[in-house]
Design a protein around this motif. Structure first.
Motif, PDB file in Angstrom:
ATOM      1  N   ILE A 121      25.174  33.778 -45.421  1.00  0.00           N
ATOM      2  CA  ILE A 121      24.106  32.805 -45.699  1.00  0.00           C
ATOM      3  C   ILE A 121      22.744  33.392 -45.286  1.00  0.00           C
ATOM      4  O   ILE A 121      21.764  33.308 -46.034  1.00  0.00           O
ATOM      5  CB  ILE A 121      24.390  31.466 -44.977  1.00  0.00           C
ATOM      6  CG1 ILE A 121      25.641  30.830 -45.586  1.00  0.00           C
ATOM      7  CG2 ILE A 121      23.198  30.504 -45.076  1.00  0.00           C
ATOM      8  CD1 ILE A 121      26.210  29.659 -44.811  1.00  0.00           C
ATOM      9  N   ALA A 122      22.709  34.031 -44.109  1.00  0.00           N
ATOM     10  CA  ALA A 122      21.444  34.600 -43.630  1.00  0.00           C
ATOM     11  C   ALA A 122      20.947  35.686 -44.599  1.00  0.00           C
ATOM     12  O   ALA A 122      19.751  35.765 -44.899  1.00  0.00           O
ATOM     13  CB  ALA A 122      21.639  35.176 -42.237  1.00  0.00           C
ATOM     14  N   LYS A 125      19.594  34.011 -47.760  1.00  0.00           N
ATOM     15  CA  LYS A 125      18.329  33.322 -47.494  1.00  0.00           C
ATOM     16  C   LYS A 125      17.201  34.344 -47.333  1.00  0.00           C
ATOM     17  O   LYS A 125      16.086  34.115 -47.791  1.00  0.00           O
ATOM     18  CB  LYS A 125      18.432  32.448 -46.232  1.00  0.00           C
ATOM     19  CG  LYS A 125      19.318  31.221 -46.348  1.00  0.00           C
ATOM     20  CD  LYS A 125      18.907  30.270 -47.454  1.00  0.00           C
ATOM     21  CE  LYS A 125      17.472  29.824 -47.359  1.00  0.00           C
ATOM     22  NZ  LYS A 125      16.995  29.239 -48.630  1.00  0.00           N
ATOM     23  N   ALA A 126      17.531  35.479 -46.677  1.00  0.00           N
ATOM     24  CA  ALA A 126      16.495  36.504 -46.478  1.00  0.00           C
ATOM     25  C   ALA A 126      16.024  37.066 -47.820  1.00  0.00           C
ATOM     26  O   ALA A 126      14.908  37.561 -47.938  1.00  0.00           O
ATOM     27  CB  ALA A 126      17.047  37.618 -45.599  1.00  0.00           C
ATOM     28  N   ALA A 127      16.889  36.974 -48.841  1.00  0.00           N
ATOM     29  CA  ALA A 127      16.519  37.470 -50.168  1.00  0.00           C
ATOM     30  C   ALA A 127      15.927  36.344 -51.030  1.00  0.00           C
ATOM     31  O   ALA A 127      15.833  36.479 -52.253  1.00  0.00           O
ATOM     32  CB  ALA A 127      17.743  38.069 -50.848  1.00  0.00           C
ATOM     33  N   ASN A 128      15.578  35.218 -50.376  1.00  0.00           N
ATOM     34  CA  ASN A 128      14.967  34.081 -51.086  1.00  0.00           C
ATOM     35  C   ASN A 128      15.880  33.408 -52.093  1.00  0.00           C
ATOM     36  O   ASN A 128      15.416  32.856 -53.092  1.00  0.00           O
ATOM     37  CB  ASN A 128      13.694  34.516 -51.818  1.00  0.00           C
ATOM     38  CG  ASN A 128      12.514  34.377 -50.904  1.00  0.00           C
ATOM     39  OD1 ASN A 128      12.512  33.491 -50.038  1.00  0.00           O
ATOM     40  ND2 ASN A 128      11.555  35.265 -51.072  1.00  0.00           N
ATOM     41  N   ILE A 129      17.168  33.519 -51.871  1.00  0.00           N
ATOM     42  CA  ILE A 129      18.126  32.873 -52.780  1.00  0.00           C
ATOM     43  C   ILE A 129      18.430  31.479 -52.248  1.00  0.00           C
ATOM     44  O   ILE A 129      18.609  31.283 -51.042  1.00  0.00           O
ATOM     45  CB  ILE A 129      19.417  33.730 -52.876  1.00  0.00           C
ATOM     46  CG1 ILE A 129      19.091  35.054 -53.575  1.00  0.00           C
ATOM     47  CG2 ILE A 129      20.528  32.978 -53.598  1.00  0.00           C
ATOM     48  CD1 ILE A 129      20.248  36.031 -53.642  1.00  0.00           C
ATOM     49  N   THR A 130      18.442  30.496 -53.139  1.00  0.00           N
ATOM     50  CA  THR A 130      18.815  29.134 -52.752  1.00  0.00           C
ATOM     51  C   THR A 130      20.326  29.114 -52.510  1.00  0.00           C
ATOM     52  O   THR A 130      21.094  29.599 -53.349  1.00  0.00           O
ATOM     53  CB  THR A 130      18.451  28.137 -53.880  1.00  0.00           C
ATOM     54  OG1 THR A 130      17.038  28.214 -54.081  1.00  0.00           O
ATOM     55  CG2 THR A 130      18.854  26.719 -53.544  1.00  0.00           C
ATOM     56  N   VAL A 131      20.743  28.564 -51.369  1.00  0.00           N
ATOM     57  CA  VAL A 131      22.174  28.560 -51.046  1.00  0.00           C
ATOM     58  C   VAL A 131      22.708  27.129 -51.003  1.00  0.00           C
ATOM     59  O   VAL A 131      22.170  26.263 -50.317  1.00  0.00           O
ATOM     60  CB  VAL A 131      22.443  29.250 -49.688  1.00  0.00           C
ATOM     61  CG1 VAL A 131      23.941  29.258 -49.374  1.00  0.00           C
ATOM     62  CG2 VAL A 131      21.911  30.680 -49.693  1.00  0.00           C
ATOM     63  N   ALA A 147      23.627  26.645 -40.445  1.00  0.00           N
ATOM     64  CA  ALA A 147      23.548  28.037 -40.906  1.00  0.00           C
ATOM     65  C   ALA A 147      22.371  28.232 -41.860  1.00  0.00           C
ATOM     66  O   ALA A 147      22.071  29.357 -42.242  1.00  0.00           O
ATOM     67  CB  ALA A 147      24.846  28.431 -41.591  1.00  0.00           C
ATOM     68  N   GLY A 148      21.737  27.132 -42.281  1.00  0.00           N
ATOM     69  CA  GLY A 148      20.510  27.254 -43.078  1.00  0.00           C
ATOM     70  C   GLY A 148      20.667  27.035 -44.568  1.00  0.00           C
ATOM     71  O   GLY A 148      19.786  27.421 -45.340  1.00  0.00           O
ATOM     72  N   VAL A 149      21.770  26.408 -45.013  1.00  0.00           N
ATOM     73  CA  VAL A 149      21.915  26.194 -46.463  1.00  0.00           C
ATOM     74  C   VAL A 149      20.876  25.194 -46.963  1.00  0.00           C
ATOM     75  O   VAL A 149      20.362  24.376 -46.197  1.00  0.00           O
ATOM     76  CB  VAL A 149      23.340  25.713 -46.852  1.00  0.00           C
ATOM     77  CG1 VAL A 149      24.388  26.680 -46.350  1.00  0.00           C
ATOM     78  CG2 VAL A 149      23.609  24.309 -46.348  1.00  0.00           C
ATOM     79  N   ASP A 150      20.572  25.265 -48.253  1.00  0.00           N
ATOM     80  CA  ASP A 150      19.542  24.397 -48.823  1.00  0.00           C
ATOM     81  C   ASP A 150      20.106  23.063 -49.300  1.00  0.00           C
ATOM     82  O   ASP A 150      19.391  22.073 -49.372  1.00  0.00           O
ATOM     83  CB  ASP A 150      18.880  25.109 -50.014  1.00  0.00           C
ATOM     84  CG  ASP A 150      18.211  26.394 -49.570  1.00  0.00           C
ATOM     85  OD1 ASP A 150      17.120  26.309 -48.996  1.00  0.00           O
ATOM     86  OD2 ASP A 150      18.809  27.483 -49.758  1.00  0.00           O
TER      87      ASP A 150
END
Ligand SMILES: Cc1cc2nc3c(=O)[nH]c(=O)nc-3n(C[C@H](O)[C@H](O)[C@H](O)COP(=O)(O)O)c2cc1C
Length: 494
Positions: A121-122, A125-131, A147-150
């Motif tokens: 997930i990290a 997200k670091a690649a600007n992908i919506t998760v 974990a930071g999912v959208d």
């Protein structure tokens, strides 16, 4: 291939464009599940063109196939789309390459499922992908959120394919909505517009369709599988661990009953591997998680025939756009009924005398107030559980949490049955409770909240005439009284 007029009809729906639709950039609140093997570029493009959002099912697929399918979607549509991966079901090296492939191809959205993998997930997200993460429990929803999912997809036990949790969709959705802040979509057994309208009224921001879009012309499932889905009833589906080769142990799938699930082909866990089919030279093993695809030949009856409990309403194999249009049309009708303006004459409530209408409105407002309070209770118990290690306190909190979820669902149904709109708010009680750092003091505060709810329910019972609602509210009152006593006893022992 696509019926654009059907798709256009669907776009006139008054169903709101939700923040999740904005995030995914789709007109309609319908998401194609990232079904491994089945959701290939043809289906993803068809769903996108019809106004929905599609995930390519790329679990365990080689990089060349992911590359080819991503490019094929882009050749057919300018719409945003996603790639579905399952970290826990993929060898580490391949997973690493798949993630890099999504980053390199600038895939806009990645959908994940099964265990929450913080590192993947990290990286995305670091690649600007919506998760977007599909979850089967409240605990997993909180894990994925942290974990930071959208956004989340809540998967009910009614779902076809791998099933992560065991709770029915409505109850799990209510529990997850009470505790997370990210947008939530609903999955599992959805095949009618009525379900879509009801789940969205409950707070889901989109409906995820698996089986309903498997049985369409563009899906990559083999015709054998599509026909079996069309013929099946909900009770023909079973949850089983029999199809296990290629997956982590003890993973249940919902499939149509067949010779494997009926035990006619022996014990799935003790036999040597036996090929029962092939796909472009690759053997398909008995008891593997492969389902029949257009590119396969072999003994389809013995393969995993994934299907959700929504099969009852699936009786044809139309185009994806046609299926989506008919679901949206009916969702629109049901949405209008659930959210009709008070002046609308078609409302049965409107035929009733004015005082009766006012009484109903007042009752629905009180039920919604209780719903908000119970939702706050769910949230307090979940967050407190994360801080508590003492087994007795945990057991008590888990029991209260379970009850509060149950009452949320009961209240949701009650408001809905009266033709009202369910509140999506969480009571202010939540913030107040969480501001109390000491767990015992918070528990005492929670009990005061439960006492307030019990008092309101007792008052309400004097005015409620409907016998079913009366019975449910009485059960709710009794359960609150029980929990009040248990918490008081627990605190006295501390
Ligand atoms: C044939 C099939 C394959 C599936 N494969 C995947 C998959 O690879 N990844 C995934 O996240 N979910 C997969 N699922 C589960 C879906 O994401 C979703 O939860 C499910 O389809 C919803 O229930 P429904 O089929 O009743 O609509 C699959 C489901 C089906 C029916």
């Amino acid at each position: 291939m696509m019926n654009h007029s059907d798709a256009h009809d669907a776009s006139s729906t008054p169903l709101p464009r939700t923040p999740l639709c904005d995030m995914l950039d789709c007109r309609l609140p319908l998401i194609l599940a990232g079904m491994g093997g089945v959701a290939r570029s043809e289906l993803v493009a068809a769903v996108s063109e019809a106004g929905g959002f599609g995930f390519l099912g790329m679990v365990r697929e080689p990089l060349a196939l992911i590359d080819r399918e991503v490019r094929a979607v882009r050749d057919h549509t300018a719409a945003r789309f996603g790639v579905n991966l399952i970290p826990a079901g993929t060898p580490a090296e391949l997973l690493d390459q798949q993630v890099q492939c999504c980053v390199d191809l600038q895939v806009p959205v990645v959908g994940l499922f099964w265990d929450v993998n913080y590192a993947v997930i990290a990286r995305l997200k670091a690649a600007n992908i919506t998760v977007v993460h599909q979850v089967g429990s409240v605990a997993q929803a909180l894990q994925a959120q942290s974990a930071g999912v959208d956004a989340l997809i809540v998967q009910g036990v009614e779902a076809g394919g791998h099933v992560s949790g065991r709770q029915p969709l409505e109850a799990l959705l209510a529990a997850v909505l009470a505790v997370v802040d990210v947008p939530v979509a609903a999955a599992g057994g959805i095949s009618t517009g009525e379900q879509v309208a009801q789940l969205m009224t409950q707070g889901a921001q989109a409906a995820v369709l698996g089986t309903a879009l498997l049985a369409t012309q563009e899906s990559f499932a083999h015709d054998f599988h599509k026909q079996r889905v069309v013929q099946a009833r909900a009770d023909d589906t079973v949850l089983t661990e029999d199809f296990h080769i290629n997956w982590p142990a003890h993973a249940a799938v919902r499939v149509l009953r067949n010779s494997v699930t009926q035990g006619q082909l022996g014990d799935p866990f003790t036999q040597a591997r036996r090929a029962i089919g092939e796909e472009e030279g690759r053997p398909i093993y008995l008891f593997s998680t492969d389902s029949p695809l257009r590119s396969m030949s072999g003994d389809f009856e013995s393969m995993a025939l994934y299907a959700g409990r929504g099969v009852d309403a699936i009786d044809s194999i139309p185009t994806a756009a046609q299926r989506m249009a008919s679901i949206m049309q009916s969702a629109q009708t049901h949405w209008r009924t659930l959210h009709r303006p008070e002046v609308e004459v078609s409302s049965p409530v409107c035929y009733a005398p004015a005082f009766e209408r006012e009484r109903n409105e007042a009752l629905m407002a009180q039920l919604n107030e209780l719903l908000e309070a119970e939702r706050a209770g769910v949230r307090v118990t979940v967050q407190t559980l994360a801080q508590v290690s003492d087994p007795a306190t945990r057991q008590l909190m888990e029991a209260i949490h379970h009850d509060e979820v149950q009452w949320c669902v009961m209240l949701l149904h009650a408001v809905r049955d009266m033709g009202g709109t369910t509140s999506q708010r969480t009571g202010a009680f939540f913030q107040k409770a969480m501001a109390i750092e000491n767990v015992a003091e918070r528990l005492a505060f929670l009990n005061r909240g439960q006492g307030w709810v019990a008092k309101r329910v007792a008052e309400l019972l004097e005015r409620v005439e409907d016998p079913a609602l009366h019975k449910n509210l009485t059960r709710m009152l009794d359960s609150h009284k029980d929990n009040l006593t248990k918490v008081n006893e627990h605190l006295a022992l501390k």
